[in-house]
Write an enzyme that holds these catalytic residues in place. Structure first.
Site, PDB file in Angstrom:
ATOM      1  N   ASP A   1      16.771  52.478  34.996  1.00  0.00           N
ATOM      2  CA  ASP A   1      15.313  52.319  35.052  1.00  0.00           C
ATOM      3  C   ASP A   1      14.964  51.188  36.029  1.00  0.00           C
ATOM      4  O   ASP A   1      15.531  50.095  35.933  1.00  0.00           O
ATOM      5  CB  ASP A   1      14.832  51.977  33.629  1.00  0.00           C
ATOM      6  N   HIS A   2      14.086  51.435  36.950  1.00  0.00           N
ATOM      7  CA  HIS A   2      13.662  50.424  37.948  1.00  0.00           C
ATOM      8  C   HIS A   2      14.853  49.747  38.625  1.00  0.00           C
ATOM      9  O   HIS A   2      14.969  48.516  38.634  1.00  0.00           O
ATOM     10  CB  HIS A   2      12.770  49.357  37.302  1.00  0.00           C
TER      11      HIS A   2
ATOM     12  N   ASP B   1      13.598  51.709  42.593  1.00  0.00           N
ATOM     13  CA  ASP B   1      12.258  51.134  42.643  1.00  0.00           C
ATOM     14  C   ASP B   1      12.103  50.359  43.944  1.00  0.00           C
ATOM     15  O   ASP B   1      12.334  49.161  44.016  1.00  0.00           O
ATOM     16  CB  ASP B   1      12.039  50.221  41.435  1.00  0.00           C
TER      17      ASP B   1
ATOM     18  N   GLU C   1       9.607  55.453  43.233  1.00  0.00           N
ATOM     19  CA  GLU C   1       8.291  54.979  42.788  1.00  0.00           C
ATOM     20  C   GLU C   1       7.398  54.676  43.978  1.00  0.00           C
ATOM     21  O   GLU C   1       7.829  54.097  44.965  1.00  0.00           O
ATOM     22  CB  GLU C   1       8.472  53.709  41.942  1.00  0.00           C
TER      23      GLU C   1
ATOM     24  N   GLY D   1       4.232  47.576  28.970  1.00  0.00           N
ATOM     25  CA  GLY D   1       3.831  46.691  27.873  1.00  0.00           C
ATOM     26  C   GLY D   1       2.480  47.109  27.313  1.00  0.00           C
ATOM     27  O   GLY D   1       1.982  48.192  27.604  1.00  0.00           O
TER      28      GLY D   1
ATOM     29  N   GLY E   1       5.171  53.160  31.502  1.00  0.00           N
ATOM     30  CA  GLY E   1       4.227  52.432  30.638  1.00  0.00           C
ATOM     31  C   GLY E   1       3.683  53.284  29.515  1.00  0.00           C
ATOM     32  O   GLY E   1       2.501  53.204  29.174  1.00  0.00           O
ATOM     33  N   GLY E   2       4.552  54.117  28.915  1.00  0.00           N
ATOM     34  CA  GLY E   2       4.108  55.055  27.881  1.00  0.00           C
ATOM     35  C   GLY E   2       3.588  54.410  26.605  1.00  0.00           C
ATOM     36  O   GLY E   2       2.907  55.059  25.820  1.00  0.00           O
TER      37      GLY E   2
ATOM     38  N   THR F   1       8.422  49.464  25.253  1.00  0.00           N
ATOM     39  CA  THR F   1       7.826  48.416  24.406  1.00  0.00           C
ATOM     40  C   THR F   1       7.614  48.886  22.966  1.00  0.00           C
ATOM     41  O   THR F   1       7.855  48.133  22.021  1.00  0.00           O
ATOM     42  CB  THR F   1       6.497  47.945  25.023  1.00  0.00           C
TER      43      THR F   1
END
Ligand code: 13P
Length: 287
Positions: free
Chosen positions: A84-85, A105, A135, A178, A208-209, A232
């Site tokens: 991720d990222h 990213d 991204e 977040g 950012g779900g 998060t």
């Protein structure tokens, strides 16, 4: 066996549902996410941030742990292990270590450098059957100490990056990592529709779900989102369940505490959350 995320996301986009990416930090989270997904017969993506990779001692350890857990739990659903990222260097390490998917990213690089590095990584990944996400438009909030502003991506830039051969694209549409601030304006469906129009069949990714209202999630899926990242929320439910267990004094066994018992409520809480999100995203039974 781990699989790339290409096929599962292609099917998701065609079938108008999304596959969840749930981030892992340890054995308990991994076990919970895999158990929930297997019970619902849903494909799943295990996300690993560079920080989480370091915490788990490195990418080889992550690959070994995930493969071992899948074998011992008898997991049969498609599972992608996804960086991720990732930084450029992080992607190279994960490709070597046995991840089945990476995100590069490059959104903080000038566009020319982002294009150059993405092109090189696409080639390396595809030679090994690994899927790659890119991204465009920085996704806001804080993740592993990196703070972004929550931009809306330029649809033409999205098309340019999509044409480099990536397998799925994260486009900023006002989403942030977040919790969302009280004055958040919501997702920009206008941007999402414009990106979808330019990029066609490319599965789109919603970062950012956590904290996005359910109706917005559903609308985003109708507009081409096929992968939704959640991190998060897992942290919040894990921490709350663990705190409750300790505050109730249940960790006191008279002879110290048993870490397996201490972490069990948090593990169960993540499992429940993953099931709820999988139902919301519509991927139940799609394995
Ligand atoms: P949240 O932490 O807001 O759920 O976002 C997760 C994410 O997008 C990981 O890339």
């Amino acid at each position: 066996m781990l699989v790339s995320a290409t096929e599962m996301l292609k099917k998701a986009k065609e079938g108008h549902y999304a596959v969840g990416q749930f981030n892992i930090n340890n054995l308990e989270w991994t076990k919970a996410i895999l158990a929930a997904s297997q019970e619902l017969n849903s494909p799943v993506i295990l996300g690993v941030s560079e920080g989480a990779g370091k915490y788990m001692t490195g990418y080889h350890a992550v690959v070994g742990m995930v493969n071992g857990i899948m074998q011992d739990m008898g997991i049969t659903i498609p599972v992608a292990l996804h960086l991720d990222h990732g930084s450029y260097e992080g992607c190279l390490k994960c490709i070597e270590a046995g991840f089945s998917s990476v995100m590069f990213d490059g959104s903080h690089y000038p566009i020319a450098e982002n294009v150059e590095k993405t092109t090189e990584l696409v080639k390396l990944c595809h030679e090994k059957g690994i899927s790659i996400e890119a991204e465009v438009g920085s996704i806001g909030g804080e993740e592993d100490g990196v703070v972004g502003m929550g931009e809306c991506a330029d649809p033409n830039e999205c098309k340019m990056i999509a044409d480099l051969g990536i397998d799925f694209l994260a486009a900023g549409i006002g989403n942030i990592h977040g919790k969302y601030p009280a004055n958040w304006k919501g997702l920009s469906f206008e941007t999402l529709a414009a990106v979808q129009e330019k990029t066609g069949v490319m599965p789109l990714v919603l970062h950012g779900g956590t904290g996005i209202p359910d109706d917005m999630i559903k609308k985003a899926i109708t507009l081409g989102v096929a992968k939704i990242n959640v991190n998060t929320d897992c942290q919040l439910v894990f921490a709350a369940a663990t705190r409750e267990y300790i505050e109730a004094g249940k960790d006191q066994q008279g002879k110290g505490f048993d870490p397996r018992k201490l972490l069990a409520p948090g593990t169960e809480a993540i499992k429940k959350l993953v099931k709820e999100k999988t139902e919301l995203f519509g991927s139940v039974g799609k394995a």
